[in-house]
Design an enzyme around this catalytic site. Structure first.
Site, PDB file in Angstrom:
ATOM      1  N   ARG A  74      70.331  26.876  40.903  1.00  0.00           N
ATOM      2  CA  ARG A  74      68.961  27.113  41.338  1.00  0.00           C
ATOM      3  C   ARG A  74      68.271  28.001  40.311  1.00  0.00           C
ATOM      4  O   ARG A  74      68.695  29.140  40.082  1.00  0.00           O
ATOM      5  CB  ARG A  74      68.944  27.790  42.714  1.00  0.00           C
ATOM      6  N   HIS A 118      58.483  31.478  41.962  1.00  0.00           N
ATOM      7  CA  HIS A 118      59.283  32.675  42.220  1.00  0.00           C
ATOM      8  C   HIS A 118      58.489  33.873  41.667  1.00  0.00           C
ATOM      9  O   HIS A 118      58.928  34.580  40.770  1.00  0.00           O
ATOM     10  CB  HIS A 118      60.666  32.543  41.585  1.00  0.00           C
ATOM     11  N   GLU A 163      60.537  33.105  49.055  1.00  0.00           N
ATOM     12  CA  GLU A 163      60.255  34.313  49.839  1.00  0.00           C
ATOM     13  C   GLU A 163      58.773  34.675  49.894  1.00  0.00           C
ATOM     14  O   GLU A 163      58.374  35.758  49.432  1.00  0.00           O
ATOM     15  CB  GLU A 163      61.040  35.504  49.281  1.00  0.00           C
ATOM     16  N   ASN A 288      67.450  33.062  52.260  1.00  0.00           N
ATOM     17  CA  ASN A 288      67.919  34.185  51.441  1.00  0.00           C
ATOM     18  C   ASN A 288      68.266  35.333  52.362  1.00  0.00           C
ATOM     19  O   ASN A 288      67.454  35.721  53.210  1.00  0.00           O
ATOM     20  CB  ASN A 288      66.839  34.659  50.459  1.00  0.00           C
ATOM     21  N   TYR A 290      69.954  39.313  52.491  1.00  0.00           N
ATOM     22  CA  TYR A 290      70.547  40.510  51.894  1.00  0.00           C
ATOM     23  C   TYR A 290      71.023  41.502  52.939  1.00  0.00           C
ATOM     24  O   TYR A 290      72.124  42.019  52.850  1.00  0.00           O
ATOM     25  CB  TYR A 290      69.559  41.161  50.911  1.00  0.00           C
ATOM     26  N   GLU A 351      70.120  32.309  48.396  1.00  0.00           N
ATOM     27  CA  GLU A 351      70.413  33.581  47.718  1.00  0.00           C
ATOM     28  C   GLU A 351      71.229  34.462  48.640  1.00  0.00           C
ATOM     29  O   GLU A 351      70.908  34.602  49.825  1.00  0.00           O
ATOM     30  CB  GLU A 351      69.137  34.379  47.382  1.00  0.00           C
TER      31      GLU A 351
HETATM   32  C1  GBH Z   1      65.339  38.495  46.350  1.00  0.00           C
HETATM   33  O1  GBH Z   1      64.451  39.246  47.098  1.00  0.00           O
HETATM   34  C2  GBH Z   1      64.569  37.837  45.250  1.00  0.00           C
HETATM   35  O2  GBH Z   1      64.324  36.482  45.540  1.00  0.00           O
HETATM   36  C3  GBH Z   1      65.201  37.975  43.900  1.00  0.00           C
HETATM   37  O3  GBH Z   1      64.259  37.661  42.921  1.00  0.00           O
HETATM   38  C4  GBH Z   1      65.756  39.375  43.733  1.00  0.00           C
HETATM   39  O4  GBH Z   1      66.218  39.609  42.449  1.00  0.00           O
HETATM   40  C5  GBH Z   1      66.867  39.520  44.725  1.00  0.00           C
HETATM   41  O5  GBH Z   1      66.410  39.288  46.010  1.00  0.00           O
HETATM   42  C6  GBH Z   1      67.525  40.888  44.709  1.00  0.00           C
HETATM   43  O6  GBH Z   1      66.638  41.875  45.108  1.00  0.00           O
HETATM   44  O7  GBH Z   1      64.926  48.814  50.424  1.00  0.00           O
HETATM   45  O8  GBH Z   1      66.195  48.760  52.454  1.00  0.00           O
HETATM   46  O9  GBH Z   1      63.788  48.524  52.541  1.00  0.00           O
HETATM   47  C7  GBH Z   1      65.032  40.071  48.079  1.00  0.00           C
HETATM   48  C8  GBH Z   1      63.974  40.700  48.958  1.00  0.00           C
HETATM   49  C9  GBH Z   1      63.068  42.674  49.748  1.00  0.00           C
HETATM   50  C10 GBH Z   1      65.398  42.331  50.006  1.00  0.00           C
HETATM   51  C11 GBH Z   1      63.259  44.130  49.861  1.00  0.00           C
HETATM   52  C12 GBH Z   1      65.598  43.804  50.238  1.00  0.00           C
HETATM   53  C13 GBH Z   1      64.447  45.942  50.588  1.00  0.00           C
HETATM   54  C14 GBH Z   1      65.209  46.548  51.689  1.00  0.00           C
HETATM   55  N1  GBH Z   1      64.236  42.078  49.171  1.00  0.00           N
HETATM   56  N2  GBH Z   1      64.388  44.453  50.680  1.00  0.00           N
HETATM   57  S1  GBH Z   1      65.013  48.287  51.774  1.00  0.00           S
END
Ligand code: GBH
Length: 445
Positions: A74, A118, A163, A288, A290, A351
């Protein structure tokens, strides 16, 4: 290993985070080029000007992909390479780059999964209001058409947006990412205009013969800080509506969720035929993941209907300080099936990954055991979801390479491959070999 036939193992990257070469072959400026030049926006003034120099070193990076044995890769296409001003005819030299990349992937048996947006919006479109301007949705569909005209005969999966919630929240509401606007809830039209752009692009892509089309959303499961407090539960529900459902209900159900906040701001921008356009059938949904978010009841008079809270004690954290909660991925996959039922298309985890301050040891090796543990636990969660009947068709690690992590610059390292930015030397980490072996084992199982 109990995975369905044809399950796709992959890795993901994005254009601005790896390519560099921002002035090459007629590329125009993007919002991120401009944002990086504003003092104080990006840690240590880092920019994507060079990044991983992938624009020149892509043959080496394709070899790294082949060495991993991934089924799919991707990547994202930079809109300002295809249309340097965001409008008008295609810049053939910009498309040539992706044309060569796609051919090289196919030669190695790797399915190209292309994301169209993106976050690197052509700056001239931002000057006209960016995603606050409804016209940007139409410009996006034209760009999608031009990309598909060149590549749809070979690209396996098309992802319209990456996103959109992050663009709305970080880009336009809180000003943490490009274009750095601080509109608060008045940024909500950018959610609708991105979704409209998605819907229009689906039609444009199909018109040019695209095989599979979908959208990738960021999902953060909402957890009340105190599950026994009704105010915290309401806060979690409000967060879920605004950050998760707002970007999925229109696409899959053809309607807006109940937002409980200034609905007029948004509704005024939604025209009669928009929701049918936005809910055009898609072939898959990209997920995605995290981490979950913990929520508390907001203080009286606070602008948002929730307060974000720190994660409870007891979770390990990544280099970003984000809690490691594999169980959040499982509950998210379950919740999608539960909420959307038969309207839910097949899912791909497009992701998932983590950053750590990885550096080579004296022997030159990068032993990132914490990443291996993270990925192993999240893949196990995917497997459990599949066993329970959730239709997940693939999993992509973020990311192939250490890269430009937006406002954090080059400090976080998310890659399976370490990048020494002074020399551009790539060093596969221990997790690279681990993922390669996992893919090989899954294939023979
Ligand atoms: C993705 O976004 C992106 O698609 C990618 O480009 C990026 O490199 C990758 O993740 C890694 O970051 O600080 O505890 O409040 C992830 C979106 C938004 C996930 C902010 C974590 C912060 C949580 N992110 N969020 S916090």
């Amino acid at each position: 290993m109990g995975l369905p036939d044809g399950f796709q193992w992959g890795v993901a990257t994005s254009a601005y985070q790896i390519e560099g070469a921002v002035g090459e072959d007629g590329r125009g400026p993007s919002t991120w080029d401009a944002f990086c030049r504003e003092p104080g926006r990006v840690r240590d003034g880092h920019t994507g000007d060079v990044a991983c120099d992938h624009y020149r070193r892509w043959p080496e990076d394709v070899r790294l992909l082949a060495g991993l044995g991934v089924d799919a890769y991707r990547f994202s296409i930079a809109w300002p390479r295809v249309q340097p001003t965001g409008r008008g005819p295609a810049n053939p030299a910009g498309l040539d780059f992706y044309d060569r990349l796609v051919d090289a992937l196919l030669e190695r048996g790797i399915a190209p999964a292309a994301t169209l947006y993106h976050w690197d919006l052509p700056q001239p479109l931002e000057n006209d209001g960016g995603w606050m301007n409804r016209d940007t949705a139409y410009r996006f569909a034209e760009y999608a058409y031009l990309a598909a005209e060149r590549l749809a005969d070979r690209v396996t999966m098309w992802i319209t947006l990456n996103e959109p919630v992050v663009v709305t929240a970080y880009g336009y509401a809180f000003g943490l990412y490009a274009p750095g606007r601080t509109l608060g809830l008045a940024a909500l039209p950018t959610a609708h205009h991105q979704l409209l752009g998605h819907g229009l692009a689906v039609t444009a892509l199909r018109g040019r013969g695209a095989r599979a089309v979908g959208v990738t959303n960021h999902y953060s499961p909402a957890r009340p800080a105190d599950p026994s407090a009704p105010g915290d539960r309401d806060a979690a529900d409000a967060f879920d509506a605004l950050m998760n459902r707002l970007f999925t209900d229109p696409v899959l159900l053809g309607r807006l969720p109940d937002l409980a906040v200034q609905p007029d701001d948004l509704a005024a921008h939604v025209r009669d035929q928009d929701l049918p356009v936005i809910s055009a059938p898609i072939d898959f949904l990209g997920v995605n993941y995290y981490q979950p978010t913990w929520l508390r009841a907001p203080a009286p008079g606070a602008p948002l209907p929730f307060d974000m809270d720190a994660a409870p004690e007891g979770h390990p954290v990544t280099g970003m300080g984000w809690p490691v909660v594999p169980d959040g991925l499982l509950s998210l996959l379950r919740a999608l099936k539960e909420r959307y039922g038969p309207a839910l298309p097949p899912l791909y985890v497009t992701e998932n990954g983590c950053s750590f301050p990885d550096e080579p040891g004296p022997d030159g090796r990068v032993d990132d055991d914490a990443r291996i543990e993270y990925l192993d636990a999240h893949i196990a969660a995917v497997r459990t979801a599949i066993d329970e009947g959730v239709d997940v068709r693939g999993y992509f690690v973020w990311s192939l390479l250490d890269n430009f992590e937006w406002a954090e610059g080059y400090h976080p390292r998310f890659g399976l491959v370490h990048v020494d930015y002074a020399t551009q030397r790539r060093t596969p980490k221990k997790s690279y070999a681990w993922y390669r072996d996992l893919i090989a084992a899954a294939r023979t199982a």
